[in-house]
Design a protein around this motif. Structure first.
Motif, short mmCIF file in Angstrom:
data_model
loop_
_atom_site.label_atom_id
_atom_site.label_comp_id
_atom_site.label_asym_id
_atom_site.label_seq_id
_atom_site.Cartn_x
_atom_site.Cartn_y
_atom_site.Cartn_z
N GLY A 1 0.93 -1.12 0.00
CA GLY A 1 -0.03 -0.06 -0.05
C GLY A 1 0.75 1.36 -0.08
N LEU A 2 2.08 1.13 0.66
CA LEU A 2 3.00 2.44 0.78
C LEU A 2 3.50 2.70 -0.55
N VAL A 3 3.95 1.45 -1.31
CA VAL A 3 4.56 1.57 -2.61
C VAL A 3 3.53 2.35 -3.48
N ARG A 4 2.12 1.91 -3.62
CA ARG A 4 1.46 2.47 -4.44
C ARG A 4 1.21 4.00 -4.33
N HIS A 5 1.10 4.34 -2.95
CA HIS A 5 1.08 5.74 -2.62
C HIS A 5 2.10 6.57 -3.04
N ILE A 6 3.54 6.22 -3.01
CA ILE A 6 4.37 7.11 -3.23
C ILE A 6 4.69 7.14 -4.84
N LEU A 7 4.41 6.15 -5.61
CA LEU A 7 4.51 6.12 -6.98
C LEU A 7 3.89 7.37 -7.64
N GLY A 8 2.81 7.74 -6.97
CA GLY A 8 2.05 9.09 -7.37
C GLY A 8 3.09 10.26 -7.61
N HIS A 9 3.69 10.38 -6.37
CA HIS A 9 4.67 11.32 -6.38
C HIS A 9 5.74 11.43 -7.38
N PHE A 10 6.28 10.05 -7.72
CA PHE A 10 7.20 9.74 -8.63
C PHE A 10 6.77 10.25 -9.95
N ASN A 11 5.40 9.85 -10.25
CA ASN A 11 4.98 10.18 -11.51
C ASN A 11 4.96 11.59 -11.80
N LYS A 12 4.75 12.48 -10.76
CA LYS A 12 4.76 14.03 -10.92
C LYS A 12 6.35 14.41 -11.02
N LYS A 13 7.21 13.48 -10.92
CA LYS A 13 8.80 13.86 -10.79
C LYS A 13 9.20 14.70 -9.59
N ASP A 14 8.38 14.45 -8.51
CA ASP A 14 8.63 15.23 -7.30
C ASP A 14 8.91 14.15 -6.15
N PHE A 15 10.69 13.68 -6.47
CA PHE A 15 11.05 12.67 -5.92
C PHE A 15 11.34 13.00 -4.18
N ALA A 16 11.92 14.06 -4.21
CA ALA A 16 12.24 14.31 -2.61
C ALA A 16 10.75 14.36 -1.86
N ALA A 17 9.94 14.99 -2.35
CA ALA A 17 8.74 15.08 -1.42
C ALA A 17 8.10 13.51 -1.20
#
Length: 154
Positions: free
Chosen positions: A102-118
């Motif tokens: 569940g945590l992995v699915r959530h963080i991938l949304g940030h990565f798709n926006k290229k907001d890696f640090a956040a």
């Protein structure tokens, strides 16, 4: 198709202030738990399964040497857009696979926006929350067993 952002070394993709943001997130998360969190970032994953690579890095960094076996590695392969978490047996036995998925699915949304640090920082905080629930901080016995810095691969 080439992505100029990913042709750089992983440590240059994340600015110094973003690195500081991530390290501060690790320190904040660890201030509430006896668990240990590390972040490992590289461009490419030569393995098919990022969990296998995360496991290799986990043991290479000797994260299995914590007293309560409650270390957690957040593994990121930027160019391959892969993410994995590898938790030592102490925390994994208490949380189970679904928690981490569940945590992995959530963080991938940030990565798709290229907001890696956040994304990494938020994820570290969520890992810390999970660790806090099962391994709360004890002022008498807890000490920082692993470095808080980000580890950069190739």
């Amino acid at each position: 198709m080439s992505f100029p952002l990913f042709n750089k070394k992983p440590e240059s993709v994340i600015s110094d202030s973003e690195k500081e943001q991530i390290v501060n997130a690790i320190r904040t998360a660890e201030s509430r738990t006896s668990g240990e969190i590390r972040v490992y970032i590289e461009n490419r994953n030569k393995y098919v399964d990022p969990v296998d690579r995360a496991a290799e890095v986990f043991f290479k960094l000797k994260m299995d040497a914590t007293r309560e076996r409650n270390g957690v590695l957040l593994y990121v392969a930027l160019k391959d857009r892969q993410l994995a978490i590898f938790g030592d047996e102490g925390i994994y036995n208490k949380t189970g696979r679904e928690y981490w998925s569940g945590l992995v699915r959530h963080i991938l949304g940030h990565f798709n926006k290229k907001d890696f640090a956040a994304g990494i920082s938020e994820y570290v905080q969520q890992i810390g929350e999970g660790l806090h629930n099962f391994f709360p901080y004890d002022r008498e016995t807890d000490h920082n067993e692993l470095p808080d810095d980000i580890v950069f691969g190739s």
